[in-house]
Every structure is written in C-alpha cells, then in structure tokens.
Design a protein around this motif. Structure first.
Motif, PDB file in Angstrom:
ATOM      1  N   THR A 184     -15.927 -35.254 -44.213  1.00  0.00           N
ATOM      2  CA  THR A 184     -17.173 -34.466 -44.203  1.00  0.00           C
ATOM      3  C   THR A 184     -16.930 -33.132 -43.498  1.00  0.00           C
ATOM      4  N   ARG A 185     -16.273 -33.205 -42.359  1.00  0.00           N
ATOM      5  CA  ARG A 185     -15.983 -31.998 -41.580  1.00  0.00           C
ATOM      6  C   ARG A 185     -15.055 -31.055 -42.350  1.00  0.00           C
ATOM      7  N   HIS A 195     -17.638 -19.520 -48.475  1.00  0.00           N
ATOM      8  CA  HIS A 195     -18.962 -18.952 -48.731  1.00  0.00           C
ATOM      9  C   HIS A 195     -19.537 -18.242 -47.509  1.00  0.00           C
ATOM     10  N   ARG A 196     -18.649 -17.780 -46.637  1.00  0.00           N
ATOM     11  CA  ARG A 196     -19.031 -16.972 -45.471  1.00  0.00           C
ATOM     12  C   ARG A 196     -20.153 -17.597 -44.637  1.00  0.00           C
ATOM     13  N   GLY A 197     -19.997 -18.877 -44.366  1.00  0.00           N
ATOM     14  CA  GLY A 197     -20.965 -19.552 -43.492  1.00  0.00           C
ATOM     15  C   GLY A 197     -22.259 -19.964 -44.151  1.00  0.00           C
ATOM     16  N   ILE A 213     -19.560 -24.981 -36.729  1.00  0.00           N
ATOM     17  CA  ILE A 213     -18.632 -24.483 -37.762  1.00  0.00           C
ATOM     18  C   ILE A 213     -18.830 -22.995 -37.979  1.00  0.00           C
ATOM     19  N   ARG A 214     -20.075 -22.546 -37.971  1.00  0.00           N
ATOM     20  CA  ARG A 214     -20.346 -21.105 -38.130  1.00  0.00           C
ATOM     21  C   ARG A 214     -19.732 -20.312 -36.971  1.00  0.00           C
ATOM     22  N   LYS A 218     -16.699 -17.456 -37.154  1.00  0.00           N
ATOM     23  CA  LYS A 218     -16.849 -16.096 -36.607  1.00  0.00           C
ATOM     24  C   LYS A 218     -15.625 -15.707 -35.800  1.00  0.00           C
ATOM     25  N   LYS A 219     -15.109 -16.701 -35.049  1.00  0.00           N
ATOM     26  CA  LYS A 219     -13.912 -16.436 -34.247  1.00  0.00           C
ATOM     27  C   LYS A 219     -12.701 -16.252 -35.139  1.00  0.00           C
ATOM     28  N   GLY A 220     -12.759 -17.032 -36.280  1.00  0.00           N
ATOM     29  CA  GLY A 220     -11.767 -16.982 -37.364  1.00  0.00           C
ATOM     30  C   GLY A 220     -10.394 -16.666 -36.934  1.00  0.00           C
TER      31      GLY A 220
END
Length: 220
Positions: A184-185, A195-197, A213-214, A218-220
């Motif tokens: 799932t994760r 899909h950019r969050g 996850i968002r 962002k930290k990516g």
C-alpha cells in the motif's frame, strides 16, 4: 426479542471505503450463530468469512451494510472526529434494523460513552424507539457476542469485495489499503511521485500517511 450486533471494517485503512455491518436475529435462535462458528472476523480466513457471510444472511432476521467512501470520510473529518463519525454510521445501521437490544463494538476508549452517544444520535431520527431500545457497547464485542461477530464478518467480506473491485477498476494491486502494508505504501509513494502529490479518490486524503508522503516528496 430481537437482538442486533454492529461492527465496522476498514476504519483504519488509507485506501478504500469503510463498511459498517449490522445483523439482527431473534434471541431465541441466536445460538445458531455460535453453531455456525462465527468468531472475530480477523481470526478467520477470507474463504471462511465468505462462507459464513452467506450463512449469516440466510439465518438472520435482517442485516444491513452501510458503506462510507474515502471522500465522504475526508469531508466528515473536517467537522467531526473519527469517533463521532463512527457514532453517526452505527446509528444509520441501527435505523435500518430497529432491534430491542443492540450490541456494538465500542469505537471509543470509553465504551459507555460510545453507547450513550450512539443512543443520542439514534434518538434524532427514531425518538420513540430510542426510549425503548437497550444499547450495550463493549471493547472487543466481536469476540464476546456472536451477533457482533456476525456483523463484523459481513462488513469485512463486503469491504474485501469493494477493495478487489477497486483493484480491477484501477488495474493496480495496492495491497490491503492499510498504512502498515508495504504494498500500500509503495503504491502511494509511486503514485505521489508520478502525480506530484495528487492522489485519486480511492485514497483518504485526510490520513496522516498521505500527509507524510507529501512531505517526503517535497524534500525529494
């Protein structure tokens, strides 16, 4: 004397709906449920649950499954807590069954408070019957009362069906939908990256898992 049991399946997952099941049966034949071998749905195999669900529906005097979509859960969470949502949903099932006594799995740390809130909510739509009905709420009620086990089973079987339908519809195996499931994760991370969050409406956007996850992305 009609007794009923109410329990939920899918309160915690980040993907898919929540199902609240209710089973009503005459107290004089409630022992049938024990004979069938109903038990806490989490302790049964999916196949055994399916077999029991059809038997339960055959012997019950009434049953009802209330389905709540991820987007409905997200909307409700803007105005109430998850415990309050459970009260509203359990009351919806109660409205359909109208038993003399209801046994409910407590979706609150204080079981008695859950019973009081459920009765109060039920009284909004069924004031006369609310004066006569007896509400018993306990933790692990599905392990104590066979009629709650039966409700738990039909709710779980229906949720599993809906999850399989979603997997076929989206052509993706996202696992069980629970935050602790690596599959799932993995699905959420991959989807979030692509899909950019933004997540599809099968995902509960208000869940902490999605927030985390968002943040990660962002930290990516």
């Amino acid at each position: 004397m009609m007794i009923a049991g109410i329990d939920e399946a899918g309160k915690g997952p980040v993907i898919g709906p929540m199902c609240i099941g209710g089973v009503k049966i005459d107290e004089s034949k409630a022992h049938i449920l024990k004979v069938l071998g109903v038990a806490d749905s989490k302790k049964l195999t999916p196949k055994k649950r399916e077999q029991l669900a059809s038997q339960i529906k055959k012997h019950a005097d009434g049953y009802f499954i209330f389905e709540v979509s991820p987007s409905q859960i997200d909307e409700l969470r803007k105005i109430m807590s998850m415990n309050e949502i459970m009260v509203v949903c359990f009351a919806k099932v109660l409205e359909q069954l109208k038993p003399d006594i209801v046994y409910a799995d407590a979706a609150d740390v204080k079981a008695e408070r859950f019973a009081e809130n459920l009765l109060r909510q039920y009284a909004k739509t069924s004031p006369d019957h609310a004066k006569k009905i007896k509400v018993v709420s306990m933790h692990q009620a599905d392990a104590i009362y066979p009629v709650v086990s039966a409700a738990s089973i039909i709710a779980k079987v229906r949720r599993d069906e809906l999850i399989e339908e979603l997997k076929r519809e989206w052509c993706i195996d996202f696992g069980s939908g629970y935050p602790s499931d690596p599959k799932t994760r993995g699905f959420l991370l991959k989807w979030g990256k692509e899909h950019r969050g933004d997540f599809p409406d099968i995902v509960r956007q208000s869940w902490q898992t999605v927030e985390n996850i968002r943040e990660e992305l962002k930290k990516g």
